[in-house]
Design a protein around this motif. Structure first.
Motif, PDB file in Angstrom:
ATOM      1  N   MET A 279      48.357 -32.643 -16.724  1.00 60.11           N
ATOM      2  CA  MET A 279      47.456 -32.024 -15.755  1.00 60.11           C
ATOM      3  C   MET A 279      48.236 -31.216 -14.728  1.00 60.11           C
ATOM      4  SD  MET A 279      44.284 -31.618 -15.440  1.00 60.11           S
ATOM      5  CE  MET A 279      43.764 -32.890 -16.595  1.00 60.11           C
ATOM      6  N   GLN A 280      49.445 -31.659 -14.389  1.00 63.41           N
ATOM      7  CA  GLN A 280      50.274 -30.892 -13.462  1.00 63.41           C
ATOM      8  C   GLN A 280      50.650 -29.548 -14.054  1.00 63.41           C
ATOM      9  OE1 GLN A 280      53.663 -33.125 -12.104  1.00 63.41           O
ATOM     10  NE2 GLN A 280      52.422 -34.887 -11.506  1.00 63.41           N
ATOM     11  N   SER A 281      50.966 -29.520 -15.351  1.00 56.44           N
ATOM     12  CA  SER A 281      51.320 -28.252 -15.985  1.00 56.44           C
ATOM     13  C   SER A 281      50.119 -27.324 -16.039  1.00 56.44           C
ATOM     14  CB  SER A 281      51.869 -28.497 -17.400  1.00 56.44           C
ATOM     15  OG  SER A 281      50.855 -28.960 -18.268  1.00 56.44           O
ATOM     16  N   ILE A 282      48.926 -27.888 -16.228  1.00 54.39           N
ATOM     17  CA  ILE A 282      47.700 -27.081 -16.251  1.00 54.39           C
ATOM     18  C   ILE A 282      47.440 -26.481 -14.871  1.00 54.39           C
ATOM     19  CG2 ILE A 282      45.183 -27.206 -16.515  1.00 54.39           C
ATOM     20  CD1 ILE A 282      45.740 -29.435 -18.629  1.00 54.39           C
ATOM     21  N   LEU A 283      47.596 -27.294 -13.829  1.00 54.02           N
ATOM     22  CA  LEU A 283      47.413 -26.807 -12.464  1.00 54.02           C
ATOM     23  C   LEU A 283      48.428 -25.720 -12.124  1.00 54.02           C
ATOM     24  CD1 LEU A 283      46.793 -30.204 -10.661  1.00 54.02           C
ATOM     25  CD2 LEU A 283      45.172 -28.316 -10.785  1.00 54.02           C
ATOM     26  N   ALA A 284      49.683 -25.943 -12.519  1.00 58.48           N
ATOM     27  CA  ALA A 284      50.736 -24.960 -12.232  1.00 58.48           C
ATOM     28  C   ALA A 284      50.439 -23.630 -12.914  1.00 58.48           C
ATOM     29  CB  ALA A 284      52.090 -25.498 -12.691  1.00 58.48           C
ATOM     30  N   PHE A 285      49.985 -23.673 -14.168  1.00 60.21           N
ATOM     31  CA  PHE A 285      49.667 -22.443 -14.899  1.00 60.21           C
ATOM     32  C   PHE A 285      48.478 -21.733 -14.260  1.00 60.21           C
ATOM     33  CE2 PHE A 285      47.230 -20.343 -18.347  1.00 60.21           C
ATOM     34  CZ  PHE A 285      48.159 -19.370 -18.694  1.00 60.21           C
ATOM     35  N   SER A 286      47.460 -22.501 -13.869  1.00 59.94           N
ATOM     36  CA  SER A 286      46.274 -21.911 -13.238  1.00 59.94           C
ATOM     37  C   SER A 286      46.639 -21.204 -11.944  1.00 59.94           C
ATOM     38  CB  SER A 286      45.230 -22.997 -12.988  1.00 59.94           C
ATOM     39  OG  SER A 286      44.126 -22.469 -12.284  1.00 59.94           O
ATOM     40  N   GLU A 287      47.491 -21.852 -11.131  1.00 61.70           N
ATOM     41  CA  GLU A 287      47.908 -21.244  -9.864  1.00 61.70           C
ATOM     42  C   GLU A 287      48.747 -19.994 -10.106  1.00 61.70           C
ATOM     43  OE1 GLU A 287      49.892 -24.494  -8.118  1.00 61.70           O
ATOM     44  OE2 GLU A 287      48.059 -25.587  -7.622  1.00 61.70           O
ATOM     45  N   LYS A 288      49.561 -20.025 -11.148  1.00 62.31           N
ATOM     46  CA  LYS A 288      50.434 -18.892 -11.449  1.00 62.31           C
ATOM     47  C   LYS A 288      49.631 -17.641 -11.790  1.00 62.31           C
ATOM     48  CE  LYS A 288      54.136 -17.410 -14.570  1.00 62.31           C
ATOM     49  NZ  LYS A 288      55.056 -17.809 -15.664  1.00 62.31           N
ATOM     50  N   ILE A 289      48.526 -17.811 -12.533  1.00 65.04           N
ATOM     51  CA  ILE A 289      47.738 -16.650 -12.960  1.00 65.04           C
ATOM     52  C   ILE A 289      46.561 -16.380 -12.028  1.00 65.04           C
ATOM     53  CG2 ILE A 289      48.399 -16.995 -15.370  1.00 65.04           C
ATOM     54  CD1 ILE A 289      45.618 -18.146 -15.880  1.00 65.04           C
ATOM     55  N   GLY A 290      46.486 -17.138 -10.911  1.00 62.62           N
ATOM     56  CA  GLY A 290      45.405 -16.920  -9.953  1.00 62.62           C
ATOM     57  C   GLY A 290      44.059 -17.395 -10.449  1.00 62.62           C
ATOM     58  N   GLY A 291      44.055 -18.454 -11.252  1.00 60.91           N
ATOM     59  CA  GLY A 291      42.807 -18.964 -11.824  1.00 60.91           C
ATOM     60  C   GLY A 291      42.298 -20.188 -11.088  1.00 60.91           C
ATOM     61  N   THR A 292      41.226 -20.769 -11.628  1.00 60.82           N
ATOM     62  CA  THR A 292      40.634 -21.987 -11.080  1.00 60.82           C
ATOM     63  C   THR A 292      40.427 -22.988 -12.214  1.00 60.82           C
ATOM     64  OG1 THR A 292      38.401 -21.085 -11.359  1.00 60.82           O
ATOM     65  CG2 THR A 292      39.446 -20.783  -9.214  1.00 60.82           C
ATOM     66  N   VAL A 293      40.528 -24.248 -11.870  1.00 60.54           N
ATOM     67  CA  VAL A 293      40.286 -25.323 -12.832  1.00 60.54           C
ATOM     68  C   VAL A 293      39.266 -26.273 -12.222  1.00 60.54           C
ATOM     69  CG1 VAL A 293      41.308 -27.130 -14.257  1.00 60.54           C
ATOM     70  CG2 VAL A 293      42.687 -25.174 -13.587  1.00 60.54           C
ATOM     71  N   GLY A 294      38.282 -26.639 -13.014  1.00 58.97           N
ATOM     72  CA  GLY A 294      37.282 -27.582 -12.517  1.00 58.97           C
ATOM     73  C   GLY A 294      36.796 -28.482 -13.629  1.00 58.97           C
ATOM     74  N   CYS A 295      36.394 -29.693 -13.232  1.00 56.40           N
ATOM     75  CA  CYS A 295      35.815 -30.572 -14.233  1.00 56.40           C
ATOM     76  C   CYS A 295      34.506 -31.150 -13.771  1.00 56.40           C
ATOM     77  CB  CYS A 295      36.730 -31.658 -14.577  1.00 56.40           C
ATOM     78  SG  CYS A 295      37.725 -32.598 -14.061  1.00 56.40           S
ATOM     79  N   TYR A 296      33.651 -31.463 -14.756  1.00 54.25           N
ATOM     80  CA  TYR A 296      32.292 -31.875 -14.473  1.00 54.25           C
ATOM     81  C   TYR A 296      31.947 -33.070 -15.350  1.00 54.25           C
ATOM     82  CZ  TYR A 296      32.628 -27.071 -12.903  1.00 54.25           C
ATOM     83  OH  TYR A 296      33.069 -25.906 -12.309  1.00 54.25           O
ATOM     84  N   LEU A 297      31.297 -34.070 -14.733  1.00 48.02           N
ATOM     85  CA  LEU A 297      30.880 -35.276 -15.442  1.00 48.02           C
ATOM     86  C   LEU A 297      29.369 -35.383 -15.328  1.00 48.02           C
ATOM     87  CD1 LEU A 297      33.556 -37.715 -13.934  1.00 48.02           C
ATOM     88  CD2 LEU A 297      33.746 -36.392 -16.022  1.00 48.02           C
ATOM     89  N   GLU A 298      28.694 -35.383 -16.474  1.00 48.19           N
ATOM     90  CA  GLU A 298      27.239 -35.454 -16.449  1.00 48.19           C
ATOM     91  C   GLU A 298      26.738 -36.011 -17.776  1.00 48.19           C
ATOM     92  OE1 GLU A 298      23.346 -32.615 -15.537  1.00 48.19           O
ATOM     93  OE2 GLU A 298      25.357 -31.750 -15.610  1.00 48.19           O
ATOM     94  N   ASP A 299      25.909 -37.071 -17.676  1.00 43.29           N
ATOM     95  CA  ASP A 299      25.314 -37.702 -18.870  1.00 43.29           C
ATOM     96  C   ASP A 299      26.383 -38.079 -19.897  1.00 43.29           C
ATOM     97  OD1 ASP A 299      22.802 -37.340 -17.745  1.00 43.29           O
ATOM     98  OD2 ASP A 299      22.558 -35.365 -18.658  1.00 43.29           O
TER      99      ASP A 299
END
Length: 429
Positions: free
Chosen positions: A398-418
């Motif tokens: 998850m740290q590598s995913i966050l680092a990549f998202s920040e590098k390219i100026g993106g956003t990461v989000g997760c959703y829990l439903e049903d």
């Protein structure tokens, strides 16, 4: 004597803000950052005049002004920094401890040689040597260190400069000084040496751990890539074998079709041609997208999913050339895909499915994973991303995913439903 200490402190303040300027990633332009540092320097110098010259005998004044100076110094470090995290606090606190070493040396020289000019010159030289040494050895590490976000454990490192600073103050300056108790000189000098070595070892250790994490994920990616290539090689060999059989049997198929044409048995001809088409389809390479690296990793992940009888519904558009780093993007896909597989592989067959959507085109990147979950998923209160069950914080993936998202100026989000877990990464270019 108080005038000597005031001048010595002023020299220390100069180097303090030089440290900040050189070792902190700037939020503002160089000129604005320098101006902010200069204003803080003026405040520290003026307040030193009040506590050392105007009210030299007031312990209360000394303590209050010292606390204010600490607050202003650390606020300046955070204010000029582009990043607001524990790493910046650590660097700011470390700067204060580094410069106190020069003040200690100046005081020791004054006690030993009784010459204010030479003592101040000696302190200036020590400040300069420490600054140049650290600038050469650890500046780059410190700047990279501050860019690593979402690492809450670094708050613990901040206690190191705090205790060093307090030790210096209580041994050399307050409530008794080295002038009052010169027996503390040798201990103070060894404490300076211990501090310098400790900081360098800590920073080198942080760099080493960071490199280990990078090497780990590179190895993981290479391993997955190799397995994907092995799977593709298997399919190539199987396709070649099927094509050889088809090529060998085509003469017989031709004879059968000719005989059936003479008999006008068109239904049987359709069955023969359908069989030939099925054999030809089995010989086709499985291709999920046009990007070789992404396709290879996805092929490997699909093979793993099939081994657990996981149904994967995929919508993948990744051209040969993409606007982000192929390997970093592929690593994110592999992490998310693997997490989804590990989550559903032990479920009932009806619930073993993953929805995968990957679009990486010139205008945007979208990575979306959906799957059923049964056990409780704990989300971080700040990032709203899953915490690692082993560490209580984000895992390395998850740290590598966050680092990549920040590098390219993106956003990461997760959703829990049903009982459906969904994680989405999006970046617009």
């Amino acid at each position: 004597m108080n005038y000597f200490m005031s001048i010595s402190y002023t020299i220390s303040h100069i180097f303090l803000f030089l440290f900040m300027y050189l070792f902190i990633v700037h939020r503002f332009s160089k000129k604005v950052t320098a101006l902010i540092c200069f204003c803080s320097f003026l405040f520290l110098s003026i307040s030193d005049y009040w506590k050392l010259i105007v009210y030299p005998d007031s312990d209360l004044c000394y303590v209050v002004i010292t606390i204010l100076q600490i607050l202003v110094t650390q606020f300046t470090a955070i204010f000029i920094s582009r990043n607001k995290n524990s790493q910046v606090v650590f660097i700011g606190l470390s700067d204060s401890s580094y410069v106190i070493a020069g003040s200690v040396v100046a005081t020791v020289l004054q006690i030993c040689i009784k010459n204010m000019f030479l003592a101040l010159l000696g302190g200036f030289v020590v400040h300069s040597v420490i600054l140049l040494f650290l600038w050469k050895k650890v500046q780059e590490i410190c700047l990279k260190f501050q860019e690593k976000k979402h690492m809450k454990s670094y708050w613990m490192l901040c206690w190191i400069p705090v205790f060093f600073y307090c030790s210096f103050c209580f041994i050399a300056f307050f409530p008794t000084t080295l002038y009052d108790n010169p027996d503390n000189i040798l201990g103070s000098l060894f404490l300076v040496l211990t501090m310098l070595i400790s900081y360098i070892l800590v920073i080198r250790y942080v760099e080493s751990e960071s490199k280990k994490s990078v090497v780990y994920w590179k190895n993981m990616l290479l391993e997955s890539y190799i397995k994907g290539l092995e799977n593709q090689q298997f399919w190539v060999e199987q396709a070649e074998q099927n094509l050889k059989i088809l090529h060998h049997d085509v003469r017989h198929y031709s004879q059968i079709i000719n005989s059936l044409l003479e008999e006008e048995n068109y239904d049987e001809i359709r069955k023969v041609t359908e069989h030939i088409n099925n054999v030809a389809d089995e010989s086709k390479m499985k291709k999920y997208c046009n990007n070789l690296i992404v396709n290879t990793i996805i092929s490997n992940m699909m093979e793993r999913a099939n081994s657990y009888e996981i149904a994967v519904h995929h919508d993948i558009i990744v051209p040969k050339e993409i606007p982000v780093n192929d390997y970093e993007c592929t690593l994110v896909i592999a992490n998310l895909f693997e997490n989804a597989i590990n989550c559903v592989k032990d479920f009932e067959k009806a619930e073993r499915y993953i929805d995968v959507k990957i679009h990486c085109v010139q205008n945007y990147l979208l990575i979306q994973m959906r799957n059923v979950f049964q056990e409780e998923i704990v989300l971080d209160s700040v990032t709203r991303l899953p915490k690692s069950k082993k560490k209580g914080n984000h895992g390395l993936g998850m740290q590598s995913i966050l680092a990549f998202s920040e590098k390219i100026g993106g956003t990461v989000g997760c959703y829990l439903e049903d009982n459906i877990f969904q994680i989405i990464m999006f970046a617009k270019f």
